[in-house]
Design an enzyme around this catalytic site. Structure first.
Site, PDB file in Angstrom:
ATOM      1  N   GLU A 134       0.781  -1.246   0.000  1.00 17.18           N
ATOM      2  CA  GLU A 134       0.000   0.000   0.000  1.00 17.18           C
ATOM      3  C   GLU A 134       0.813   1.296   0.000  1.00 17.18           C
ATOM      4  O   GLU A 134       0.505   2.212   0.755  1.00 17.18           O
ATOM      5  CB  GLU A 134      -0.939   0.011   1.215  1.00 17.18           C
ATOM      6  CG  GLU A 134      -1.850  -1.194   1.302  1.00 17.18           C
ATOM      7  CD  GLU A 134      -2.821  -1.143   2.490  1.00 17.18           C
ATOM      8  OE1 GLU A 134      -2.672  -0.276   3.362  1.00 17.18           O
ATOM      9  OE2 GLU A 134      -3.733  -1.977   2.514  1.00 17.18           O
ATOM     10  N   GLU A 241      -6.333 -10.785  -0.653  1.00 14.26           N
ATOM     11  CA  GLU A 241      -7.178 -10.484   0.518  1.00 14.26           C
ATOM     12  C   GLU A 241      -8.653 -10.428   0.108  1.00 14.26           C
ATOM     13  O   GLU A 241      -9.396  -9.549   0.537  1.00 14.26           O
ATOM     14  CB  GLU A 241      -6.752  -9.151   1.141  1.00 14.26           C
ATOM     15  CG  GLU A 241      -5.278  -9.081   1.484  1.00 14.26           C
ATOM     16  CD  GLU A 241      -4.844  -7.800   2.199  1.00 14.26           C
ATOM     17  OE1 GLU A 241      -5.704  -7.064   2.722  1.00 14.26           O
ATOM     18  OE2 GLU A 241      -3.627  -7.532   2.222  1.00 14.26           O
TER      19      GLU A 241
END
Ligand code: GLA
Length: 334
Positions: A134, A241
């Site tokens: 991220e 995820e």
């Protein structure tokens, strides 16, 4: 483990691995389900910086070791998650003894030492690491999110993390991992970052599409475009995820105690369409990991609305297959 399940194990249905995020509670409370359907696990929190390295001189591997042991016991693959992130990282890393920001050189040295210790420890267990998580800015023109990492070390912390991980375990597959990965603007930025790493000769082998999705977003065309664009870099892709929230991201309703039949049907259709597409790309997609295993435990029960139950998985609160599971299984049989 021999259970009483009649349904086909998910892990036998696809060419890619089928994973679940786990923690020390769920490897016990969901053991039968996970062992039957999944052939890969990821630590939900237990391998993050703050979990394994709370103080400079202190590593705490007990919980992470339990998960590695679970993977060995059930002969499952283990993904490592995650080495560099702006969250769940301890303050000491960025400060000297006087609370002042450390130099770039010291930060990178600490990073090297952390990566060598953690990646080295699980060398025989972990086949793939989310090295950097991220770092892309969601909106606007900036490529990289502002963070302590960027402030102190500049963009080089990214390539260094991959280099250190590669030194520590030359056999591990190294991933860049991010969310909103199918939104066109963010997709293009992720592509730009990863391409620049490849041009510099950085050891990176894959892109992790977090795939925190919901019934409405992202569109299937955007998912397809993202897969194609990332795959054009010649890298392997993994969904890292995956979950399918029943609520639109900005929906704040809190009135439901169970999902409506309409939601479950829509979820089944979405999962079916997504897996049909993933199957089409199974030459580049090597693993699909869900962020959980069944609806009794999901981080979405608290996010983005605190204490609101969500039902994002293929298995219900009693670990029974939902309509979404049936549709995915049927897809393979047809
Ligand atoms: C991000 C992280 C995961 C997890 C989820 C929320 O996607 O990569 O480790 O923390 O947020 O649970």
């Amino acid at each position: 483990m021999i259970g009483t399940r009649m349904e086909a194990p998910l892990r036998q249905l696809f060419d890619f691995k089928i994973g679940a995020a786990v923690n020390p509670t769920t490897i016990s409370s969901q053991e039968e389900l996970i062992a039957y359907h999944f052939n890969s696990i990821t630590a939900e929190n237990e391998m993050k910086f703050a979990s394994v390295h709370p103080e400079e001189e202190l590593y705490t591997f007990e919980a992470a070791d339990q998960l590695a042991e679970f993977a060995r016991k059930h002969d499952m693959a283990l993904r490592g998650h995650t080495l560099v992130w702006h969250n769940q990282t301890t303050e000491w890393l960025f400060q000297d003894n006087h609370g002042q920001p450390v130099s770039k050189a010291l930060l990178l040295e600490r990073l090297r030492s952390h990566i060598h210790t953690v990646v080295g420890r699980y060398k025989n267990d972990i086949y793939a690491w989310d090295v950097v998580n991220e770092v892309i800015e969601d909106t606007g023109a900036e490529l990289l999110r502002s963070s302590k990492w960027l402030e102190i070390a500049g963009p080089e912390f990214i390539s260094k993390a991959f280099e250190f991980a590669h030194e520590a375990d030359p056999n591990a597959l190294l991933f860049y991992n991010d969310y909103n990965e199918s939104h066109p603007q963010k997709r293009d930025k992720i592509y730009t970052l990863v391409k620049s790493l490849l041009v510099q000769g950085v050891p990176i082998h894959g892109i992790g599409l977090q795939a925190h999705w919901n019934l409405f977003d992202p569109g299937l065309d955007d998912i397809r475009a993202a897969i194609e664009k990332y795959a054009s870099l010649g890298l392997k892709l993994q969904l890292t995820e995956l979950d399918m929230s029943v609520f639109r991201f900005d929906d704040r309703r809190t009135d439901l105690v169970e999902p409506t039949p309409g939601m479950l049907e829509q979820q089944a259709e979405r999962y079916e369409a997504v897996f049909r597409m993933l199957q089409e790309y199974s030459d580049v997609i090597t693993s699909v990991t869900f962020w959980g295993a069944a609806d009794d435990y999901t981080w979405l029960d608290d996010f983005p609305v605190n204490r609101r139950k969500n039902w994002p998985m293929l298995f219900d609160e009693h670990h029974q297959p939902k309509a979404a599971y049936e549709r995915i299984a049927r897809l393979v049989r047809s």
